[in-house]
Enzyme design. Structure first.
Site, PDB file in Angstrom:
ATOM      1  N   GLU A  79      -0.124  10.553 -19.702  1.00 49.06           N
ATOM      2  CA  GLU A  79       0.783   9.561 -19.126  1.00 49.06           C
ATOM      3  C   GLU A  79       0.759   8.307 -19.998  1.00 49.06           C
ATOM      4  O   GLU A  79       1.210   7.251 -19.592  1.00 49.06           O
ATOM      5  CB  GLU A  79       0.442   9.260 -17.670  1.00 49.06           C
ATOM      6  N   CYS A 111      -2.277  11.660 -13.397  1.00 53.80           N
ATOM      7  CA  CYS A 111      -3.517  12.353 -13.778  1.00 53.80           C
ATOM      8  C   CYS A 111      -3.456  13.855 -13.534  1.00 53.80           C
ATOM      9  O   CYS A 111      -4.387  14.574 -13.888  1.00 53.80           O
ATOM     10  CB  CYS A 111      -4.695  11.782 -13.003  1.00 53.80           C
ATOM     11  N   HIS A 233     -11.134  14.843  -9.816  1.00 50.16           N
ATOM     12  CA  HIS A 233     -10.533  13.790 -10.639  1.00 50.16           C
ATOM     13  C   HIS A 233     -11.326  12.518 -10.324  1.00 50.16           C
ATOM     14  O   HIS A 233     -11.513  12.171  -9.150  1.00 50.16           O
ATOM     15  CB  HIS A 233      -9.052  13.605 -10.296  1.00 50.16           C
TER      16      HIS A 233
HETATM   17  P1  HMG Z   1     -11.621  -3.864  -5.107  1.00 52.70           P
HETATM   18  O1  HMG Z   1     -10.715  -4.974  -4.782  1.00 52.70           O
HETATM   19  O2  HMG Z   1     -12.663  -4.058  -6.145  1.00 52.70           O
HETATM   20  O3  HMG Z   1     -12.261  -3.293  -3.754  1.00 52.70           O
HETATM   21  O4  HMG Z   1     -10.716  -2.638  -5.552  1.00 52.70           O
HETATM   22  P2  HMG Z   1     -13.457  -3.845  -2.862  1.00 52.70           P
HETATM   23  O5  HMG Z   1     -13.608  -5.315  -3.000  1.00 52.70           O
HETATM   24  O6  HMG Z   1     -13.201  -3.276  -1.505  1.00 52.70           O
HETATM   25  O7  HMG Z   1     -14.769  -3.189  -3.486  1.00 52.70           O
HETATM   26  C1  HMG Z   1     -14.874  -1.839  -3.757  1.00 52.70           C
HETATM   27  C2  HMG Z   1     -16.135  -1.285  -3.093  1.00 52.70           C
HETATM   28  O8  HMG Z   1     -17.252  -2.022  -3.588  1.00 52.70           O
HETATM   29  C3  HMG Z   1     -16.180  -1.410  -1.572  1.00 52.70           C
HETATM   30  O9  HMG Z   1     -16.821  -0.258  -1.072  1.00 52.70           O
HETATM   31  C4  HMG Z   1     -17.062  -2.617  -1.351  1.00 52.70           C
HETATM   32  O10 HMG Z   1     -17.733  -2.621  -0.095  1.00 52.70           O
HETATM   33  C5  HMG Z   1     -18.065  -2.446  -2.483  1.00 52.70           C
HETATM   34  P3  HMG Z   1     -16.002   0.778  -0.137  1.00 52.70           P
HETATM   35  O11 HMG Z   1     -15.541   0.046   1.041  1.00 52.70           O
HETATM   36  O12 HMG Z   1     -14.833   1.272  -0.980  1.00 52.70           O
HETATM   37  O13 HMG Z   1     -16.988   1.882   0.127  1.00 52.70           O
HETATM   38  N1  HMG Z   1     -18.741  -3.691  -2.884  1.00 52.70           N
HETATM   39  C6  HMG Z   1     -20.045  -3.796  -3.160  1.00 52.70           C
HETATM   40  N2  HMG Z   1     -21.042  -2.881  -3.121  1.00 52.70           N
HETATM   41  C7  HMG Z   1     -22.297  -3.291  -3.493  1.00 52.70           C
HETATM   42  N3  HMG Z   1     -22.584  -4.558  -3.837  1.00 52.70           N
HETATM   43  C8  HMG Z   1     -21.611  -5.515  -3.881  1.00 52.70           C
HETATM   44  C9  HMG Z   1     -20.284  -5.137  -3.534  1.00 52.70           C
HETATM   45  N4  HMG Z   1     -19.102  -5.797  -3.480  1.00 52.70           N
HETATM   46  C10 HMG Z   1     -18.174  -4.909  -3.078  1.00 52.70           C
HETATM   47  N5  HMG Z   1     -21.923  -6.765  -4.251  1.00 52.70           N
HETATM   48  C11 HMG Z   1     -10.091  -0.469  -6.268  1.00 52.70           C
HETATM   49  C12 HMG Z   1     -11.232  -1.344  -5.815  1.00 52.70           C
HETATM   50  C13 HMG Z   1     -10.635   0.901  -6.583  1.00 52.70           C
HETATM   51  C14 HMG Z   1      -9.048  -0.357  -5.169  1.00 52.70           C
HETATM   52  C15 HMG Z   1      -9.451  -1.105  -7.558  1.00 52.70           C
HETATM   53  O14 HMG Z   1     -10.401  -1.110  -8.592  1.00 52.70           O
HETATM   54  C16 HMG Z   1      -8.209  -0.384  -8.023  1.00 52.70           C
HETATM   55  O15 HMG Z   1      -7.100  -0.645  -7.557  1.00 52.70           O
HETATM   56  N6  HMG Z   1      -8.345   0.585  -9.015  1.00 52.70           N
HETATM   57  C17 HMG Z   1      -7.208   1.350  -9.529  1.00 52.70           C
HETATM   58  C18 HMG Z   1      -6.716   2.387  -8.541  1.00 52.70           C
HETATM   59  C19 HMG Z   1      -7.600   3.588  -8.410  1.00 52.70           C
HETATM   60  O16 HMG Z   1      -8.456   3.858  -9.238  1.00 52.70           O
HETATM   61  N7  HMG Z   1      -7.355   4.395  -7.360  1.00 52.70           N
HETATM   62  C20 HMG Z   1      -8.104   5.595  -7.125  1.00 52.70           C
HETATM   63  C21 HMG Z   1      -7.304   6.658  -6.361  1.00 52.70           C
HETATM   64  S1  HMG Z   1      -5.735   6.987  -7.154  1.00 52.70           S
HETATM   65  C22 HMG Z   1      -6.169   7.961  -8.533  1.00 52.70           C
HETATM   66  O17 HMG Z   1      -7.252   8.443  -8.652  1.00 52.70           O
HETATM   67  C23 HMG Z   1      -5.106   8.148  -9.576  1.00 52.70           C
HETATM   68  C24 HMG Z   1      -5.273   7.322 -10.848  1.00 52.70           C
HETATM   69  O18 HMG Z   1      -6.329   7.865 -11.626  1.00 52.70           O
HETATM   70  C25 HMG Z   1      -3.957   7.251 -11.625  1.00 52.70           C
HETATM   71  C26 HMG Z   1      -3.221   8.556 -11.970  1.00 52.70           C
HETATM   72  O19 HMG Z   1      -3.070   9.473 -11.182  1.00 52.70           O
HETATM   73  O20 HMG Z   1      -2.679   8.574 -13.093  1.00 52.70           O
HETATM   74  C27 HMG Z   1      -5.646   5.890 -10.528  1.00 52.70           C
END
Ligand code: HMG
Length: 390
Positions: A79, A111, A233
């Protein structure tokens, strides 16, 4: 007839950004990354590295072991395409000096495309067992700076030789699949970075897994206990943990914490330090499993869950073949990862911004240390360099 992966090898860029460096720059607790999303480092491609050079690095060690004139097709999943019309695979075909008696095409759906290319290759071989097909999954994951997705970048390419009587894993016929028209992650043609509704994307991933699993069980009659190792994935490793928990609940399985770790941890180790490599990520996970298991898993069953945002998902399985261990390229993978150079946040930003420059005519500084690099662009034409196939 058995059809599947005969050889496989993966490549990543020569640089990485540590999420400790990232956390310090953003004034965040590093455990948000190490524990919260389960990531430690992300591979960063310099401007003279693209999916074609990554793919060439991934494929070269396979070509050293076979007569490359026997390759009848290159199916290139990405992609991060380099041209709207000409497939990245044809640039690769030229760079690797493959036979002109070959077909080349690019596959795209986020992906998912790597799994689609693999399944297409197995069908082509079932139709004509003489075919030897090079499947490539290669991507550079790039999001906007200062978004929560910025910590989930990375890059990598996996090359797989697909043949009859494969020596590593037979891909079993029968799979479960699921498609739904959703906007969880997308990259319009005018953008170099993806847009994402992060939390929603994780929900759609898990929903797709449940649907694909249900379909898989109906299609194949197989259940959770028929599978020994699980590859997902992996956009970030915590996602794979959540997926495995969801699958266990859906299947009504009983898994001890030790068994949970054994089923998932080895297949996450490379992804944790390479980052998201989109279409390649599922196969990086499979290579990670093979390179990190101490036990021999001949005749064991491995499952693969491919998820591509947007979204398309597929769940399928394979049977490990006797003697597979002798064919693994573990030392090459580990050396390459260990030899990456750490970037400061400012150096990462400099690479990031250079890659955004206008591209009609440009000569790239030499940063990519591999045997293949993008030298520049002349009158809109990409110029690649190879120190191996001149
Ligand atoms: P974020 O804003 O960093 O989320 O976004 P957060 O603040 O909720 O923190 C993430 C986790 O860290 C949470 O745990 C927090 O509690 C924890 P959860 O509730 O998820 O279990 N946390 C901590 N833990 C320990 N110590 C701390 C601490 N602080 C927070 N101090 C997000 C995270 C993944 C949403 C963001 O990085 C993002 O948007 N990433 C891109 C999208 C993505 O990867 N999506 C995955 C599914 S889609 C997919 O796989 C397809 C893709 O590969 C593309 C394709 O198909 O081509 C993306």
């Amino acid at each position: 007839m058995k059809v599947g992966i005969d050889l496989l090898h993966f490549a990543t860029a020569d640089y990485y950004l540590g999420l400790d460096t990232f956390a310090a720059e953003k004034n965040l607790d590093v455990d948000k990354f190490y524990i919260g999303i389960g990531q430690e480092r992300m591979s960063i491609a310099p401007p003279d590295e693209d999916v074609v050079t990554l793919a060439a690095k991934a494929a070269a060690p396979i070509l050293e072991q076979i007569n490359s004139n026997e390759i009848t097709a290159v199916l290139f999943a990405t992609e991060t395409g380099v041209d709207q019309s000409k497939s990245a695979g044809v640039f690769l075909h030229g760079l690797l000096n493959l036979s002109k008696r070959c077909r080349v095409v690019e596959f795209k759906h986020a992906c998912y495309a790597g799994a689609a290319a693999l399944q297409m290759a197995t069908c082509m071989i079932r139709a004509n067992p003489k075919e030897k097909i090079l499947v490539i999954a290669a991507d550079i994951a790039k999001y906007d700076v200062n978004t929560s997705a910025e910590a989930t970048q990375g890059c990598g390419a996996v090359a797989m030789l697909i043949t009859e009587s494969p020596r590593i894993i037979e891909i079993e016929p029968g799979s479960g699949y699921f498609t739904d028209d959703v906007m969880d992650f997308w990259r319009p043609n005018h953008r170099t970075t993806a847009l994402v509704d992060g939390k929603y994307s994780t929900k759609v991933y898990l929903k797709s897994l449940k649907h694909a699993w249900e379909h898989f069980t109906q299609q194949t009659g197989k259940g959770f206990d028929d599978i020994d190792y699980f590859c997902y994935h992996i956009p970030f490793t915590k996602m794979a943990d959540k997926a495995h928990q969801a699958l266990i609940r859906k299947a009504g399985a009983n898994v001890t914490p030790e068994a949970f770790k054994a089923q998932t941890l080895p297949s996450q180790r490379y992804n944790r330090i390479v980052g998201n490599s989109y279409s390649a990520s599922l196969f990086v996970s499979f290579i990670s499993l093979l390179d990190h298991l101490e036990e021999n898993i001949e005749n064991k069953r491995v499952s693969f869950f491919s998820y591509g945002s947007g979204c398309v998902a597929e769940f399928f399985t394979g049977m490990m073949q006797p003697g597979y261990q002798a064919l693994l390229m573990t030392a090459r993978h580990q050396t390459q990862i260990a030899q990456r150079t750490a970037l400061t946040y400012a150096q990462y930003l400099a690479f990031y911004q250079q890659a955004e420059q206008p591209k009609e005519n440009i000569v790239y500084e030499s940063n990519n240390r591999g045997a293949y690099r993008l030298e520049g662009i002349e009158s809109h034409k990409r110029i690649y360099q190879s120190t191996l196939h001149e």
